[in-house]
Design an enzyme around this catalytic site. Sequence first.
Site, PDB file in Angstrom:
ATOM      1  CB  VAL A 115      -1.001  -0.045   1.193  1.00  0.00           C
ATOM      2  CG1 VAL A 115      -0.324   0.193   2.516  1.00  0.00           C
ATOM      3  CG2 VAL A 115      -2.140   0.930   0.975  1.00  0.00           C
ATOM      4  CG  ASP A 116       5.173   2.975   1.767  1.00  0.00           C
ATOM      5  OD1 ASP A 116       4.829   4.145   1.531  1.00  0.00           O
ATOM      6  OD2 ASP A 116       6.255   2.681   2.305  1.00  0.00           O
TER       7      ASP A 116
HETATM    8  N1  AR6 Z   1      -5.378  -0.354  -0.939  1.00  0.00           N
HETATM    9  C1  AR6 Z   1      -5.724  -1.007   0.205  1.00  0.00           C
HETATM   10  N2  AR6 Z   1      -5.001  -2.019   0.742  1.00  0.00           N
HETATM   11  C2  AR6 Z   1      -3.881  -2.384   0.097  1.00  0.00           C
HETATM   12  C3  AR6 Z   1      -3.431  -1.743  -1.084  1.00  0.00           C
HETATM   13  C4  AR6 Z   1      -4.236  -0.691  -1.605  1.00  0.00           C
HETATM   14  N3  AR6 Z   1      -3.893  -0.030  -2.715  1.00  0.00           N
HETATM   15  N4  AR6 Z   1      -2.264  -2.331  -1.476  1.00  0.00           N
HETATM   16  C5  AR6 Z   1      -1.993  -3.304  -0.585  1.00  0.00           C
HETATM   17  N5  AR6 Z   1      -2.972  -3.341   0.366  1.00  0.00           N
HETATM   18  P1  AR6 Z   1       1.560  -3.939   3.158  1.00  0.00           P
HETATM   19  P2  AR6 Z   1       2.644  -3.902   5.895  1.00  0.00           P
HETATM   20  C6  AR6 Z   1      -3.082  -4.216   1.543  1.00  0.00           C
HETATM   21  O1  AR6 Z   1       2.526  -4.970   2.763  1.00  0.00           O
HETATM   22  O2  AR6 Z   1       2.330  -5.329   6.080  1.00  0.00           O
HETATM   23  C7  AR6 Z   1       5.852  -1.757   2.435  1.00  0.00           C
HETATM   24  O3  AR6 Z   1       6.869  -2.131   1.564  1.00  0.00           O
HETATM   25  C8  AR6 Z   1      -2.305  -5.509   1.528  1.00  0.00           C
HETATM   26  O4  AR6 Z   1      -2.986  -6.500   0.780  1.00  0.00           O
HETATM   27  O5  AR6 Z   1       1.319  -2.810   2.235  1.00  0.00           O
HETATM   28  O6  AR6 Z   1       2.356  -2.937   7.011  1.00  0.00           O
HETATM   29  C9  AR6 Z   1       6.292  -0.689   3.434  1.00  0.00           C
HETATM   30  O7  AR6 Z   1       7.225   0.202   2.875  1.00  0.00           O
HETATM   31  C10 AR6 Z   1      -2.241  -5.848   3.004  1.00  0.00           C
HETATM   32  O8  AR6 Z   1      -3.434  -6.495   3.397  1.00  0.00           O
HETATM   33  O9  AR6 Z   1       1.981  -3.247   4.587  1.00  0.00           O
HETATM   34  C11 AR6 Z   1       6.878  -1.510   4.539  1.00  0.00           C
HETATM   35  O10 AR6 Z   1       8.220  -1.873   4.276  1.00  0.00           O
HETATM   36  C12 AR6 Z   1      -2.193  -4.466   3.672  1.00  0.00           C
HETATM   37  O11 AR6 Z   1      -2.528  -3.521   2.653  1.00  0.00           O
HETATM   38  C13 AR6 Z   1       6.030  -2.757   4.557  1.00  0.00           C
HETATM   39  O12 AR6 Z   1       5.511  -2.890   3.235  1.00  0.00           O
HETATM   40  C14 AR6 Z   1      -0.846  -4.094   4.248  1.00  0.00           C
HETATM   41  O13 AR6 Z   1       0.181  -4.680   3.474  1.00  0.00           O
HETATM   42  C15 AR6 Z   1       4.857  -2.613   5.505  1.00  0.00           C
HETATM   43  O14 AR6 Z   1       4.202  -3.844   5.571  1.00  0.00           O
END
Ligand code: AR6
Length: 194
Positions: free
Chosen positions: A61-62
Amino acid sequence: MPDATGGGEAAFILISPDGAADPPCDDNTVNIDIIRGDITTLHVDAIVNAANTTLLGGGGVDGAIHRAAGPELLAECRALGGCQPGEAKITRGYNLPARYVIHTVGPFWSGGKRGEPQTLANSYRNSLLLAVENRIKTIAFPAISCGAYGYPIREATRIAIETTREFLATDDKIDKVIFVVASDEILRVYQRLL
Ligand code: AR6
């Protein structure tokens, strides 16, 4: 304020806590919705980013938020000096429909004995506190730590909901909290717990 669903585009499936489809129905005790879709398309005051400690972007999501907001977001993030797990920092939203991005760093899951539940609760609480400080009325959260950081989804969802409910029970300045999930699996967990 514009419709939080992004002007009727087919980007979302709106789900009420009892599982009924459109129209979304609020949680009984607090103003909570669940949406399956892409958080970057939401017309809300603030979306929350599940960032890392550098605040300089990443995957998941980042990455999606930085791509949609444009390079000015990264420039503002560079000046913030990073963010510790459980803390939250705010920037403008630039090309996003959301006015602000609240960046928080969830815990990396390493078995649950390193304070992960407290850190995750802090991420939600500090994001909501920052929202109130900035007069934000509508805020959308992704499932913080449930992707690359490997937090068990059911446990993370329980913390997200409990922390949010506790906060909204003592503070009436936020009108709406939206949990935005990207998968059916997480959606079902939210529905069950709400
Ligand atoms: N909209 C809503 N949810 C989303 C989206 C979106 N566009 N894209 C992904 N998700 P993650 P974390 C969901 O990995 O576990 C990054 O590299 C995804 O399916 O984004 O906190 C950062 O820079 C999952 O359920 O975040 C950090 O290094 C949720 O968002 C690391 O990842 C969170 O997944 C953070 O890891």
